[in-house]
Design a protein around this motif. Sequence first.
Motif, PDB file in Angstrom:
ATOM      1  N   UNK A 192       0.816  -1.211   0.000  1.00 41.55           N
ATOM      2  CA  UNK A 192       0.000   0.000   0.000  1.00 41.55           C
ATOM      3  C   UNK A 192       0.855   1.268   0.000  1.00 41.55           C
ATOM      4  N   UNK A 193       2.116   1.151   0.434  1.00 44.76           N
ATOM      5  CA  UNK A 193       2.977   2.317   0.504  1.00 44.76           C
ATOM      6  C   UNK A 193       3.793   2.573  -0.746  1.00 44.76           C
ATOM      7  N   UNK A 194       3.605   1.747  -1.787  1.00 47.14           N
ATOM      8  CA  UNK A 194       4.387   1.942  -3.009  1.00 47.14           C
ATOM      9  C   UNK A 194       4.046   3.298  -3.643  1.00 47.14           C
ATOM     10  N   UNK A 195       5.012   3.865  -4.322  1.00 49.90           N
ATOM     11  CA  UNK A 195       4.806   5.169  -4.956  1.00 49.90           C
ATOM     12  C   UNK A 195       5.106   6.350  -4.047  1.00 49.90           C
ATOM     13  N   UNK A 196       5.702   6.105  -2.877  1.00 49.77           N
ATOM     14  CA  UNK A 196       6.035   7.216  -1.969  1.00 49.77           C
ATOM     15  C   UNK A 196       7.364   7.824  -2.391  1.00 49.77           C
ATOM     16  N   UNK A 200       6.017  14.890  -0.105  1.00 51.91           N
ATOM     17  CA  UNK A 200       4.617  14.943   0.315  1.00 51.91           C
ATOM     18  C   UNK A 200       4.034  13.546   0.497  1.00 51.91           C
ATOM     19  N   UNK A 201       4.308  12.651  -0.433  1.00 52.97           N
ATOM     20  CA  UNK A 201       3.785  11.288  -0.324  1.00 52.97           C
ATOM     21  C   UNK A 201       4.495  10.505   0.771  1.00 52.97           C
ATOM     22  N   UNK A 202       5.779  10.748   0.926  1.00 58.21           N
ATOM     23  CA  UNK A 202       6.555   9.988   1.911  1.00 58.21           C
ATOM     24  C   UNK A 202       6.188  10.389   3.341  1.00 58.21           C
ATOM     25  N   UNK A 203       5.999  11.691   3.574  1.00 59.66           N
ATOM     26  CA  UNK A 203       5.747  12.169   4.924  1.00 59.66           C
ATOM     27  C   UNK A 203       4.264  12.336   5.243  1.00 59.66           C
ATOM     28  N   UNK A 204       3.421  12.644   4.237  1.00 60.38           N
ATOM     29  CA  UNK A 204       1.998  12.884   4.488  1.00 60.38           C
ATOM     30  C   UNK A 204       1.078  11.996   3.657  1.00 60.38           C
ATOM     31  N   UNK A 205       1.637  11.037   2.938  1.00 58.28           N
ATOM     32  CA  UNK A 205       0.806  10.124   2.164  1.00 58.28           C
ATOM     33  C   UNK A 205      -0.006  10.806   1.087  1.00 58.28           C
ATOM     34  N   UNK A 206       0.462  11.969   0.619  1.00 56.38           N
ATOM     35  CA  UNK A 206      -0.286  12.702  -0.395  1.00 56.38           C
ATOM     36  C   UNK A 206      -1.612  13.236   0.118  1.00 56.38           C
ATOM     37  N   UNK A 207      -1.768  13.305   1.437  1.00 52.75           N
ATOM     38  CA  UNK A 207      -3.025  13.748   2.076  1.00 52.75           C
ATOM     39  C   UNK A 207      -4.228  13.013   1.483  1.00 52.75           C
ATOM     40  N   UNK A 208      -4.139  11.687   1.475  1.00 53.90           N
ATOM     41  CA  UNK A 208      -5.167  10.887   0.800  1.00 53.90           C
ATOM     42  C   UNK A 208      -5.783   9.807   1.693  1.00 53.90           C
ATOM     43  N   UNK A 209      -5.512   9.817   2.989  1.00 51.24           N
ATOM     44  CA  UNK A 209      -5.937   8.720   3.851  1.00 51.24           C
ATOM     45  C   UNK A 209      -7.395   8.857   4.280  1.00 51.24           C
ATOM     46  N   UNK A 236      -0.275  14.307  15.327  1.00 55.21           N
ATOM     47  CA  UNK A 236      -0.718  15.335  14.379  1.00 55.21           C
ATOM     48  C   UNK A 236      -0.493  14.874  12.945  1.00 55.21           C
ATOM     49  N   UNK A 237       0.640  14.217  12.711  1.00 51.60           N
ATOM     50  CA  UNK A 237       0.956  13.766  11.358  1.00 51.60           C
ATOM     51  C   UNK A 237      -0.079  12.786  10.829  1.00 51.60           C
ATOM     52  N   UNK A 238      -0.719  12.026  11.744  1.00 53.58           N
ATOM     53  CA  UNK A 238      -1.744  11.077  11.303  1.00 53.58           C
ATOM     54  C   UNK A 238      -2.918  11.810  10.678  1.00 53.58           C
ATOM     55  N   UNK A 239      -3.444  12.829  11.377  1.00 52.26           N
ATOM     56  CA  UNK A 239      -4.622  13.482  10.792  1.00 52.26           C
ATOM     57  C   UNK A 239      -4.270  14.556   9.772  1.00 52.26           C
ATOM     58  N   UNK A 240      -2.989  14.873   9.613  1.00 52.25           N
ATOM     59  CA  UNK A 240      -2.589  15.713   8.477  1.00 52.25           C
ATOM     60  C   UNK A 240      -2.600  14.928   7.164  1.00 52.25           C
ATOM     61  N   UNK A 241      -2.612  13.589   7.252  1.00 48.25           N
ATOM     62  CA  UNK A 241      -2.660  12.775   6.034  1.00 48.25           C
ATOM     63  C   UNK A 241      -4.076  12.619   5.500  1.00 48.25           C
TER      64      UNK A 241
END
Length: 569
Positions: free
Chosen positions: A23-27, A31-40, A255-260
């Motif tokens: 599921x983490x491929x493409x990081x 932005x994608x590596x640290x915040x998952x592209x804000x897509x969670x 905080x980083x969890x809900x920033x994603x």
Amino acid sequence: MRLLDWVVLVGSLTSIIAYGLYRGRGSNTVNRYLLGGRSMPWYAMALSIMATQASAITFISTTGQSYVDGMRFVQFYFGLPLAMVVLCATAVPIFHRAKVYTAYEYLEHRFDAKTRALASLIFLMQRGLSVGLTFYAPAIVLSVIFGWPDRLTTLIIGVTVVVYTVTGGIRTVTWTDVQQMLIIFFGLLVALITIIRMLPPQVSLLDATRLAGSAGKLNAVTFHFDWNDRYNLWSGLIGGMFLALSYFGCDQSQVQRYLTGKSIAQSKLSLLFTAVAKIPMQFFILFLGAMVFVFYIFEPPPLIFQRIEYDRIRSGEARARYEPIAARYQDAFARRKQAALDIVAARHGGDRRGEADALGRYRQALKDVDGARSEGAGLVAATGGEKSFKDTNYIFLSFVTRYLPVGIVGLVIAVILAATMSSSSGEINSLATVSVVDIYKRHIFKGASDRHYLTASRVATAFWGAYAVAFAGFGKNLGSLIEAVNIVGSLFYGSLLGVFTLAFFFKRVTGTGAFCGMLAGEAAIFTAFLFTGISFLWYNVIGCAVVIATAMAVSSFSPTPSATPDTAR
């Protein structure tokens, strides 16, 4: 552990890590590596938030805490739902609209660079210490099973966590957390059912609950107020709320969890789910520890649950001093067991007088058992062991490895190791984020490419993993790990909560005022820690209040308040 246990353990952990990496491929960007592209989605964030808290410490130490001190630790979480409602109305929308990578990045928008840097350093110190304690917990697991040195077991777990965290970033961490929480819920339920089925045939669940209550193990709510008492209703509601506000509103690992999140609404849902689910989950874990206590009423427990120290005092020079203590312990255990059976029989037969007599003998035997255990711990310390030896962290594992059926042992060990991987990977990821975004990119190497900062993030992740492994060994000297990790957090959280309260609600406070306030808040907290007996839950209240008061006093001498961006309004 037998073959089936190994199959369950290895299969569970391998599938979890493989799924997370998938599921983490493409990081491949910061932005994608640290915040998952804000897509969670909200449910992934919610389970990840809970998984970050539900470390191996939760299952190893919380169950042992209940065995020794009862369930009153659950009051620690009573303020959490109140904190979540406040954060949904304040921190979540403010951080999302500010489009920040870290909570401390927002402080520069509101105040200045020095305030951001100080808050970042406070977080790095606090979370860096805590992640080491998180790594030490699985070392206990493997040392109990194999008798390996804790340094070796810590290194094995550390390398595993660092490899998949460096590879996949926050998306791997989050989706791995989801799978880990599902296994945790299932494993805990199976463990409780197994314990209940292993009680004597004449002892029902209701009987077991009554025996635990008669021993003072179901003291979930304590109403008396005492500054020096760590766990009561008031310290939980007030101090616990301030700690939860600090943890979920100011700690980058949360905080980083809900920033994603995909949106503000999705991030709010994740926190509200945690508010609803956290207290029942902790109550369940503590109840599990109380049932382990009841199980050991009928099955003889070792005098000391830490196997290496137990074997040491039974042989060699300590043996002569050990044997009379062990004899008193065995006698007290036999009397406690018989009294417990008499209580059950009297209750079933409606014999109130017989029940009262048995209850008196039961409580006296409990005191004698505890007294012998204390003497055993003192013998460990007096013969070359740890100075303030406690075996709280080994109680649940000793039960699991000795009594649970084949297959279930592997599942429970998988739960404990999965919990460690989920919490430590999230903490390491957040430490790397703050190191790169708030320190390296802001003050050391400005204006580099996205690829450069992505590489820096991976290097920082590896560094903090190595740091955690190095610090983990100090965990053995801190007693109950569940208490130690929260005490460490409380030494720093009050100042962070204070500065964010200033940022959100005190528009006339200046950057210099906020900076001085944080320094004063830390000084006040460490004064309370070093020179008073006040419970650590109140440190967050003290720190927050001192930060606000100092910042307002300093700012009153400054004619120009800090500029406040639109995102803070």
